[in-house]
Design an enzyme around this catalytic site. Sequence first.
Site, mmCIF file in Angstrom:
data_model
loop_
_atom_site.group_PDB
_atom_site.id
_atom_site.type_symbol
_atom_site.label_atom_id
_atom_site.label_comp_id
_atom_site.label_asym_id
_atom_site.label_seq_id
_atom_site.Cartn_x
_atom_site.Cartn_y
_atom_site.Cartn_z
ATOM 1 C CG ASP A 213 -9.393 -61.693 -36.066
ATOM 2 O OD1 ASP A 213 -9.184 -62.321 -34.952
ATOM 3 O OD2 ASP A 213 -9.870 -61.983 -37.011
ATOM 4 C CE LYS B 292 1.674 -60.085 -33.787
ATOM 5 N NZ LYS B 292 3.044 -60.242 -34.327
ATOM 6 C CG MET C 154 -3.845 -62.287 -45.941
ATOM 7 S SD MET C 154 -3.861 -64.044 -44.975
ATOM 8 C CE MET C 154 -5.361 -64.621 -45.754
HETATM 9 N N1 SAH Z 1 -12.044 -62.294 -43.391
HETATM 10 C C1 SAH Z 1 -11.482 -61.193 -44.045
HETATM 11 C C2 SAH Z 1 -10.171 -61.558 -44.790
HETATM 12 C C3 SAH Z 1 -9.148 -61.766 -43.607
HETATM 13 S S1 SAH Z 1 -7.538 -62.024 -44.332
HETATM 14 C C4 SAH Z 1 -12.322 -60.550 -45.108
HETATM 15 O O1 SAH Z 1 -13.384 -61.082 -45.373
HETATM 16 O O2 SAH Z 1 -11.957 -59.412 -45.522
HETATM 17 C C5 SAH Z 1 -6.709 -60.638 -44.043
HETATM 18 C C6 SAH Z 1 -6.617 -59.963 -45.628
HETATM 19 O O3 SAH Z 1 -7.630 -59.205 -45.908
HETATM 20 C C7 SAH Z 1 -5.496 -58.726 -45.688
HETATM 21 O O4 SAH Z 1 -4.055 -59.216 -45.670
HETATM 22 C C8 SAH Z 1 -5.579 -58.066 -46.760
HETATM 23 O O5 SAH Z 1 -5.448 -58.585 -47.965
HETATM 24 C C9 SAH Z 1 -7.364 -58.003 -46.646
HETATM 25 N N2 SAH Z 1 -8.066 -56.980 -46.154
HETATM 26 C C10 SAH Z 1 -8.910 -56.714 -45.087
HETATM 27 N N3 SAH Z 1 -9.300 -55.611 -44.811
HETATM 28 C C11 SAH Z 1 -8.673 -54.831 -45.701
HETATM 29 C C12 SAH Z 1 -8.662 -53.527 -45.815
HETATM 30 N N4 SAH Z 1 -9.354 -52.591 -45.063
HETATM 31 N N5 SAH Z 1 -8.222 -53.072 -46.948
HETATM 32 C C13 SAH Z 1 -7.375 -53.887 -47.812
HETATM 33 N N6 SAH Z 1 -7.143 -55.089 -47.579
HETATM 34 C C14 SAH Z 1 -8.021 -55.766 -46.341
#
Ligand code: SAH
Length: 482
Positions: free
Chosen positions: A255, A277, A390
């Site tokens: 991703d 994305k 998100m």
């Molecule tokens: N599977 C992922 C989440 C995917 S949804 C997990 O477990 O983290 C994508 C969302 O994750 C983003 O919109 C944001 O809200 C959050 N996210 C992922 N990486 C991030 C980061 N480094 N800093 C802040 N938010 C993050």
Amino acid sequence: MRYFPLFVDLRDRLVVIVGGGPVAERKFELIATSGARLRLVAPTLTARLAAARDAGRLQHLARGFAPADLDGSRLAVAATDEPAVNRAVASAAEARGILVNVVDDLESSAAILPAIVDRSPVVVAISTQGSSPALARRLRTQVEAVVDGSLGRIASFASAWRERIKAAIGDLAERRRFYDWLVDGPAGDLVRKGRLPAAARLVATALERRSAAGAASEEPRGGSVTLVGAGPGDPGLVTLAGLRALQAADVILYDRLVSAEVLALARREAQLIEVGKSGGGHSVAQARIHELLSEHAHAGRRVVRLKGGDPMIFGRGGEELEHLQLAGIPFAVVPGVTAALACAAYAGIPLTHREHSGSVRFVTAHCRESVDATDWSTLAAGRETLAVYMGLATLPLLCRELVRHGRSPATPVAFVENGSRPEQRVLLATLASIESLVARHALRSPALLIVGEVAALAEPLHWFGAPPLTDADRVAGARSAA
Ligand code: SAH
């Protein structure tokens, strides 16, 4: 090569260590793993050595060294802090034809003890010929990291099949190929997952097919898919299991959220394919991702599906596993550090706290429908911490609904952008004021919202990156109230 590596059977053999201090203690613990009978010659012992003596793990001669102490031993170690005594041990050993190691004295040492990675029956011994023990230890740490604990299990499994494989496959080169298949292919995968009977059935079938089809038959290559959590961006937050999967991959479907630093951990030969994305967008439709997973796995490749954070949290990992299960493709899952955990940790926010919050909830609010479908009265009730994924696009709605359902507008919130990455930013405000702060600082995805009293701790407990950007009005208001 001055020192030739050799593996010695010390079980029930006598090994003599001269010395009773901390150095002798380390040598004792190391050599004790061999099952040797240990004799320590020293006027006094450290507390741990004394305990080992009392437990019957060693024989203690509580006096100075005498050459005859070495009689009948296979190996001697001189570990006192007196060079003259150590040299006496060395020459007594030499005179009796006994291998001797003298701590910190290469000249007097007929043998040296390596740094060891023990994955019995597989053992890796590392030596720098005494030139740099520190380097040897470092190397050992690296080997520990890449050689996983299942290696020993696979070696034991393979050795149980040795006779049958030898009987079935006469040609040595063919046999080697078969072992490669056994370790790297689907059978080895099953052993790593602890599914020994299934692995045994695969090997038995492969051997039967060979005896029916003749030597030229090919073993099924058995592609597989591993869902790997890449964590939030900092490559240090990839697990060792994740690193191993990346190092073994033929193909990696990743991703956009996955950082370049994490991708750099992949095996050099691996084919990298970007499929997603960040946030809710889709550059490659989910159905197409499923197709790609099947195609590559059916072609016999090891596929890693690399997802930001944890693959099972807001990452559609479940859907992909369901697809693989229906397609009959073997799979495994390596968890990752999810954004909520990483952002909280790197922003100095404890997600639970005895005084502020007794639970935490992971929620998402990426679109109008998901906001409408949310049970706001549950989310707004109590003092629970909310970690919102998100949530950038729907922030105004989100804050409004929480307040409308009873959460105080003064509830602290922190918005963490690029959590754990060098460019991390933390905005600290309240439910009432976060929206304008987000606009003022042009916050961007990926960002995670943390709602609850604990968020306020981002200020005093800040330790990583830039200090939190606060809402000046709120701070001024709090000051005048105080
Ligand atoms: N599977 C992922 C989440 C995917 S949804 C997990 O477990 O983290 C994508 C969302 O994750 C983003 O919109 C944001 O809200 C959050 N996210 C992922 N990486 C991030 C980061 N480094 N800093 C802040 N938010 C993050």
